[in-house]
Design a protein around this motif. Sequence first.
Motif, PDB file in Angstrom:
ATOM      1  N   GLY A  40       0.842  -1.203   0.000  1.00  0.00           N
ATOM      2  CA  GLY A  40       0.000   0.000   0.000  1.00  0.00           C
ATOM      3  C   GLY A  40       0.873   1.248   0.000  1.00  0.00           C
ATOM      4  N   HIS A  41       2.022   1.151   0.668  1.00  0.00           N
ATOM      5  CA  HIS A  41       2.971   2.272   0.739  1.00  0.00           C
ATOM      6  C   HIS A  41       4.353   1.647   0.890  1.00  0.00           C
ATOM      7  CE1 HIS A  41       5.246   5.620   2.407  1.00  0.00           C
ATOM      8  NE2 HIS A  41       4.251   6.436   2.107  1.00  0.00           N
ATOM      9  N   PRO A  42       5.342   2.119   0.129  1.00  0.00           N
ATOM     10  CA  PRO A  42       6.650   1.449   0.144  1.00  0.00           C
ATOM     11  C   PRO A  42       7.320   1.419   1.517  1.00  0.00           C
ATOM     12  CG  PRO A  42       6.749   3.555  -1.041  1.00  0.00           C
ATOM     13  CD  PRO A  42       5.305   3.259  -0.787  1.00  0.00           C
ATOM     14  N   ALA A  43       6.982   2.356   2.395  1.00  0.00           N
ATOM     15  CA  ALA A  43       7.674   2.412   3.690  1.00  0.00           C
ATOM     16  C   ALA A  43       6.726   2.234   4.868  1.00  0.00           C
ATOM     17  CB  ALA A  43       8.414   3.749   3.807  1.00  0.00           C
ATOM     18  N   ARG A  44       5.484   1.840   4.581  1.00  0.00           N
ATOM     19  CA  ARG A  44       4.497   1.781   5.660  1.00  0.00           C
ATOM     20  C   ARG A  44       3.790   0.434   5.648  1.00  0.00           C
ATOM     21  NH1 ARG A  44       2.255   6.912   7.344  1.00  0.00           N
ATOM     22  NH2 ARG A  44       0.700   5.583   8.318  1.00  0.00           N
ATOM     23  N   ASP A  45       4.314  -0.496   6.431  1.00  0.00           N
ATOM     24  CA  ASP A  45       3.694  -1.820   6.499  1.00  0.00           C
ATOM     25  C   ASP A  45       2.256  -1.727   6.991  1.00  0.00           C
ATOM     26  OD1 ASP A  45       6.002  -2.881   5.630  1.00  0.00           O
ATOM     27  OD2 ASP A  45       6.714  -3.556   7.617  1.00  0.00           O
ATOM     28  N   ASP A  46       1.996  -0.711   7.833  1.00  0.00           N
ATOM     29  CA  ASP A  46       0.643  -0.574   8.379  1.00  0.00           C
ATOM     30  C   ASP A  46      -0.386  -0.287   7.292  1.00  0.00           C
ATOM     31  OD1 ASP A  46       2.084   1.939   8.187  1.00  0.00           O
ATOM     32  OD2 ASP A  46       0.346   2.880   9.132  1.00  0.00           O
ATOM     33  N   MET A  47       0.066   0.059   6.110  1.00  0.00           N
ATOM     34  CA  MET A  47      -0.898   0.339   5.038  1.00  0.00           C
ATOM     35  C   MET A  47      -1.233  -0.905   4.231  1.00  0.00           C
ATOM     36  SD  MET A  47      -0.147   4.179   3.781  1.00  0.00           S
ATOM     37  CE  MET A  47      -0.215   5.514   4.974  1.00  0.00           C
ATOM     38  N   GLY A  48      -0.707  -2.035   4.637  1.00  0.00           N
ATOM     39  CA  GLY A  48      -1.129  -3.308   4.055  1.00  0.00           C
ATOM     40  C   GLY A  48      -0.750  -3.487   2.597  1.00  0.00           C
ATOM     41  N   VAL A  49      -1.466  -4.412   1.941  1.00  0.00           N
ATOM     42  CA  VAL A  49      -1.170  -4.699   0.533  1.00  0.00           C
ATOM     43  C   VAL A  49      -2.410  -4.448  -0.314  1.00  0.00           C
ATOM     44  CG1 VAL A  49       0.628  -6.415   0.962  1.00  0.00           C
ATOM     45  CG2 VAL A  49      -1.769  -7.129   0.848  1.00  0.00           C
ATOM     46  N   ARG A  50      -2.159  -4.209  -1.567  1.00  0.00           N
ATOM     47  CA  ARG A  50      -3.265  -4.084  -2.522  1.00  0.00           C
ATOM     48  C   ARG A  50      -3.099  -5.163  -3.587  1.00  0.00           C
ATOM     49  NH1 ARG A  50       0.383   0.251  -4.565  1.00  0.00           N
ATOM     50  NH2 ARG A  50      -0.437   0.287  -6.692  1.00  0.00           N
ATOM     51  N   ARG A  51      -4.182  -5.525  -4.206  1.00  0.00           N
ATOM     52  CA  ARG A  51      -4.157  -6.605  -5.194  1.00  0.00           C
ATOM     53  C   ARG A  51      -4.325  -6.022  -6.591  1.00  0.00           C
ATOM     54  NH1 ARG A  51      -5.349 -11.669  -3.488  1.00  0.00           N
ATOM     55  NH2 ARG A  51      -6.877 -12.006  -5.158  1.00  0.00           N
ATOM     56  N   LEU A  52      -3.342  -6.343  -7.453  1.00  0.00           N
ATOM     57  CA  LEU A  52      -3.379  -5.819  -8.817  1.00  0.00           C
ATOM     58  C   LEU A  52      -3.591  -6.974  -9.786  1.00  0.00           C
ATOM     59  CD1 LEU A  52      -0.258  -3.443  -8.820  1.00  0.00           C
ATOM     60  CD2 LEU A  52      -2.656  -2.795  -8.549  1.00  0.00           C
ATOM     61  N   PRO A  53      -4.792  -7.141 -10.323  1.00  0.00           N
ATOM     62  CA  PRO A  53      -5.006  -8.196 -11.307  1.00  0.00           C
ATOM     63  C   PRO A  53      -4.288  -7.854 -12.617  1.00  0.00           C
ATOM     64  CG  PRO A  53      -7.074  -7.067 -10.747  1.00  0.00           C
ATOM     65  CD  PRO A  53      -5.992  -6.371 -10.022  1.00  0.00           C
ATOM     66  N   PHE A  54      -3.710  -8.893 -13.216  1.00  0.00           N
ATOM     67  CA  PHE A  54      -2.964  -8.700 -14.459  1.00  0.00           C
ATOM     68  C   PHE A  54      -3.647  -9.534 -15.535  1.00  0.00           C
ATOM     69  CE2 PHE A  54       0.507  -9.985 -17.358  1.00  0.00           C
ATOM     70  CZ  PHE A  54       0.928  -8.720 -17.761  1.00  0.00           C
ATOM     71  N   THR A  55      -4.061  -8.902 -16.629  1.00  0.00           N
ATOM     72  CA  THR A  55      -4.867  -9.586 -17.646  1.00  0.00           C
ATOM     73  C   THR A  55      -4.355  -9.258 -19.051  1.00  0.00           C
ATOM     74  OG1 THR A  55      -6.359  -7.704 -17.535  1.00  0.00           O
ATOM     75  CG2 THR A  55      -6.987  -9.640 -16.256  1.00  0.00           C
ATOM     76  N   ARG A  56      -4.953  -9.887 -20.027  1.00  0.00           N
ATOM     77  CA  ARG A  56      -4.508  -9.741 -21.419  1.00  0.00           C
ATOM     78  C   ARG A  56      -4.632  -8.288 -21.918  1.00  0.00           C
ATOM     79  NH1 ARG A  56      -4.002 -12.524 -26.440  1.00  0.00           N
ATOM     80  NH2 ARG A  56      -5.163 -11.496 -28.118  1.00  0.00           N
ATOM     81  N   GLU A  57      -5.712  -7.614 -21.495  1.00  0.00           N
ATOM     82  CA  GLU A  57      -5.869  -6.220 -21.932  1.00  0.00           C
ATOM     83  C   GLU A  57      -5.650  -5.278 -20.752  1.00  0.00           C
ATOM     84  OE1 GLU A  57      -9.497  -5.570 -24.062  1.00  0.00           O
ATOM     85  OE2 GLU A  57      -8.803  -6.801 -25.755  1.00  0.00           O
ATOM     86  N   ILE A  58      -4.838  -4.285 -20.993  1.00  0.00           N
ATOM     87  CA  ILE A  58      -4.572  -3.309 -19.925  1.00  0.00           C
ATOM     88  C   ILE A  58      -4.684  -1.893 -20.498  1.00  0.00           C
ATOM     89  CG2 ILE A  58      -3.031  -4.868 -18.638  1.00  0.00           C
ATOM     90  CD1 ILE A  58      -0.644  -3.223 -19.765  1.00  0.00           C
ATOM     91  N   TRP A  59      -4.788  -0.916 -19.603  1.00  0.00           N
ATOM     92  CA  TRP A  59      -4.720   0.496 -19.985  1.00  0.00           C
ATOM     93  C   TRP A  59      -3.349   1.045 -19.581  1.00  0.00           C
ATOM     94  CZ3 TRP A  59      -8.642   1.795 -22.917  1.00  0.00           C
ATOM     95  CH2 TRP A  59      -9.939   1.279 -22.671  1.00  0.00           C
TER      96      TRP A  59
END
Length: 559
Positions: A370-389
């Motif tokens: 969630g933030h490179p230096a803040r573990d307290d901000m947890g993780v986010r999930r980025l789906p990766f697919t055939r079509e992207i913007w």
Amino acid sequence: MTNESSSAPNFIRNQIREEIEAGKVDTVVTRFPPEPNGFLHIGHAKSICLNFGLAEQFGGDCHLRFDDTNPAKEEQAYIDAIKADVEWLGFHWAGKVRFASDYFDQLYAWAQHLVREGKAYVDDLSPDEIREYRGTLTEPGRPSPYRDRSPEENLDLLERMRRGEFAEGEKVLRARIDMASPNINLRDPILYRIRHASHHQTGDKWKIYPSYDFTHGQSDAIEGVTHSVCTLEFEDHRPLYEWFLDNLPVPARPRQIEFARLNLNYTVTSKRKLKLLVDEGVVDGWDDPRMPTISGMRRRGYTPASIRKFCEMIGVTRAEGGMVDIAMLYHAIRSDLEDNAPRAMCVLKPIKVVLTNVPEDHDEVFEVAGHPARDDMGVRRLPFTREIWIDADDFMEEPPKKFFRLAPGKEVRLRNAYVIRCDEVIKNAAGEIEELRCSVDFDTLGRNPEGRKVKGVIHWVSAAHAVPVEVRLYDNLFQVEAPDRDRDVDFLEHLNRDSLTVVQGCAEPSLAEVAPETRYQFERVGYFCADRHAAAEGRRVFNRIVGLKDTWAKIQKKG
Ligand code: ATP
Ligand code: MG
């Protein structure tokens, strides 16, 4: 770092510290005295931080007192907004909210006192005549023919003014000081005007209203204010402030101290002018995110801490005419959000990329911080697919030499994901790019590709999982540094017509639901805040708070 610490000069703080050390002052009482005739702006924030800050630093009290002597221009709505702004900035006034109008009875009694002492009189001159009799900076004033009325007559006339027996403008009460004083403020200043107006606090009780000068110092005295801090335009009023204290049986002796007001480039800080922008529909209300009002800055995404930090950085002096660079304000919010805003990817100018070697049903998810230096901000999930913007600005068909983003035949890294290469540009009949066909190097997750360097990293969003967002990009409201400096040109002539650009972007799914006023760093783009009004209605609208490039820090390093 330079300039960041709390070491910016603050001569009032230093002075009070010395007074306390010398035993001259015991408890510090300050006040913030807005007139409820508009919303507060960044200049008021300076005054708020100063007054409340002094009380905090020296363990004293700061009062919130509405300077409400002009019912024609004041409104309850402004009172409510001002209270909300002060609280939002993180300050607490001591005791109840006070109003100068709380003291109208006392002020009237003091006016009668001056009349009895032969130090005030009722004048029948018209407003124009009063101005004419007052003289100029080089010429002394002339006494009004009514100046020598007896105290009895004056008391009677004043009482009848109060009861509403005269029309507006027919009479005024003036102090009897010195029509030849080199200080024009002492040439028999007006104490009371007739106004048949209903007042937001006192209703129809009063037909006469005290002037600012007759109200302010006495209100300070009644409240036991020790340091009455105001801006330099009141310096010439100080002798009058003191004259009232000297000539009335006031319970305390406050002291007026002046400091230089804040001027910010590309900005106007005058309630009157800001009200004009609202009334003319130039902006979308007092809290339009382009407004330098506290509520506008709040809606834009500024944090209270960043505004307080800015006010600390600019310091408090008596040096007039200086202009603070708005880059400093941007720096203050940027350094707060750098540490405290979670990251997200959002594409503002989307073009489609088809990853030809990724199968249709490919459904990979990257978990990123969630933030490179803040573990307290947890993780986010980025789906990766055939079509992207990706962002249209990250692709160039014929790139210049140092363009390290995507181009035909070139490679770039998708942030937090793989390196891709652009194989083909698909265009429509009009020659516009419709999509890019790229291939993924699956050996590049978390490591460099074999035998070649890929310098660029771009942000992206899965097309299948993207959430549509409206993004409002704000620029300065004015095109010139000092929009109201020029006397001959109306400040509205200097408006920046491109101060707002609205785009429809594509954001990563972690932005599907956001609470009002949630702030993010959109990676590689800037800092953004979920618009509090739109979010409350369930619409996804983000206001750009500030870009990523810190011109202020750069100036500091050079300097
Ligand atoms: P405006 O000209 O915008 O109406 P004002 O001074 O008339 O401002 P007030 O409501 O009377 O507005 O101001 C309340 C307090 O805020 C005063 O003590 C005033 O000196 C202070 N203040 C107003 N503008 C600034 C500024 N630009 N910098 C610092 N202090 C300010
Ligand atoms: Mg004012």
